[in-house]
Design an enzyme around this catalytic site. Structure first.
Site, mmCIF file in Angstrom:
data_model
loop_
_atom_site.group_PDB
_atom_site.id
_atom_site.type_symbol
_atom_site.label_atom_id
_atom_site.label_comp_id
_atom_site.label_asym_id
_atom_site.label_seq_id
_atom_site.Cartn_x
_atom_site.Cartn_y
_atom_site.Cartn_z
ATOM 1 N N ASN A 44 -4.352 -9.887 7.203
ATOM 2 C CA ASN A 44 -4.062 -8.607 7.869
ATOM 3 C C ASN A 44 -5.272 -7.905 8.469
ATOM 4 O O ASN A 44 -5.309 -6.682 8.586
ATOM 5 C CB ASN A 44 -3.345 -7.658 6.906
ATOM 6 N N THR B 226 0.837 -1.191 0.000
ATOM 7 C CA THR B 226 0.000 0.000 0.000
ATOM 8 C C THR B 226 0.878 1.250 0.000
ATOM 9 O O THR B 226 1.750 1.411 0.852
ATOM 10 C CB THR B 226 -0.922 -0.004 1.233
ATOM 11 N N ASN C 263 -4.427 -4.877 13.084
ATOM 12 C CA ASN C 263 -5.864 -4.588 13.081
ATOM 13 C C ASN C 263 -6.613 -5.333 14.190
ATOM 14 O O ASN C 263 -7.802 -5.643 14.064
ATOM 15 C CB ASN C 263 -6.504 -4.881 11.721
#
Length: 354
Positions: free
Chosen positions: A162, A5, A219
């Site tokens: 993730n 990302t 997360n």
């Protein structure tokens, strides 16, 4: 190259652009596989400002710039399909309301959500998806796969890792459902497998990969029995004959944020290699030496590199020549311009300046 990302799409519209095409082309090599940055399948699936999408005509055209540039260098590129689920904020998609998840459980581990202005704010409590909504989620993935085909990709990778939406359904820390998508391992794996089947219907099973992070905590994730859960998932993916399974080692957080390594966790490749009958890709903190060692010992068929590829567009050549590596600048990972994106020197530029 692992999916990375970088948050540099054109705004408004989350559209890939010429700078993105240059970035990927720099890292393309004949026959080498690049996996794109995570790409949202819908507005609801967006979780970060300036992350690219694959749900509009403009985005398809933008990605076509990228695929053409990679193919011109002889490379291959898969698009990673992404719905972030609860790891989002209403400000990123006000027209779709609250972020959604398997259950209405908020991220509370100290991590922050990002607004369109790159400001950090507290995560919201997500809305649990209704059972009747889940076929629509699967259809969003299928449509994104169709769009990826139109954009000229060579295949797709389903992002099941993730702590994003599909992982939120898989793991029992985030899935407290009582319908056919909750409770047992078989039920919690249902959505991921339905998505994989839908995407394979578009691409053919040999052009679809799946990424998983069995011991990941990024997360605010976790599962009471990850070995049983992910062994089942990998066995089910094996029966489908997909192109590859791509697993993240626990020594990296999956966030790119420089979280400390967790050496207390078992090596994912050692635990799960035998559970998957096809090509097994391992990612997370590898050097050239440790990657070769992992392949030689039979724990993986290929190694994916992330942060080293950010700083070394010619990483393949540097590995081949045992050349010195550029050091990645974390301050330029997310958002920004060409600085820290397309301006890392390649070997020929380094030698010319020596």
């Amino acid at each position: 190259m692992a999916p990375l990302t970088r948050l540099r799409s054109s705004q408004p519209g989350d559209v890939p652009n010429a700078l993105n095409a240059e970035y990927y082309a720099q890292r393309a090599t004949p026959g080498g596989l690049l996996i794109s940055e995570a790409t949202q399948i819908s507005r609801q699936g967006k979780g970060y400002p300036a992350a690219p999408g694959i749900h509009s005509a403009e985005q398809i055209d933008g990605w076509r710039l990228v695929t053409q540039a990679v193919h011109a260098k002889g490379g291959l590129i898969f698009l990673q399909l992404w719905h972030v689920g609860r790891s989002s904020h209403t400000s990123l998609h006000p027209e779709t309301g609250l972020p959604v998840s398997a259950s209405a459980i908020r991220i509370v581990d100290g991590a922050k959500a990002m607004t369109p202005a790159f400001q950090q704010v507290e995560f919201e409590t997500p809305r649990a998806l209704e059972t009747a909504e889940l076929p629509g989620i699967v259809e969003d993935y299928r449509r994104a796969a169709v769009n990826a085909l139109a954009a000229g990709f060579d295949g797709v990778e389903v992002h099941g890792a993730n702590g994003y939406l599909l992982d939120q359904f898989l793991e029992d820390k985030t899935n407290h459902r009582t319908d056919e998508y909750g409770g047992s391992i078989e039920n919690r794996a249902r959505l991921l497998l339905e998505v994989t089947d839908a995407v394979a219907d578009v691409w053919g099973k040999g052009r679809v990969g799946v990424r998983l992070s069995p011991f990941g905590t990024f997360n605010d994730m976790g599962d009471s029995n990850p070995v049983a859960l992910f062994t089942y998932v990998l066995e089910q993916l094996s029966t489908r004959g997909i192109a590859y399974a791509h697993l993240v080692e626990p020594r990296t957080s999956g966030s790119g944020g420089g979280a400390p390594s967790d050496d207390s966790m078992p090596l994912t490749s050692h635990v799960f290699r035998k559970a998957f009958a096809g090509v097994f890709i391992s990612a997370g903190g590898y050097t050239a030496e440790s990657g070769n060692e992992t392949i030689a010992e039979g724990f993986a068929d290929a190694i994916a590199y992330g942060r080293l590829f950010i700083a070394n567009p010619d990483l393949v050549e540097r590995f081949r020549e045992n050349a010195e590596l550029n050091v990645p600048d974390r301050s330029t990972f997310y958002g920004g311009t060409e600085h820290g994106y397309t301006d890392y020197p390649a070997l020929d530029r380094v030698e010319a300046n020596a």
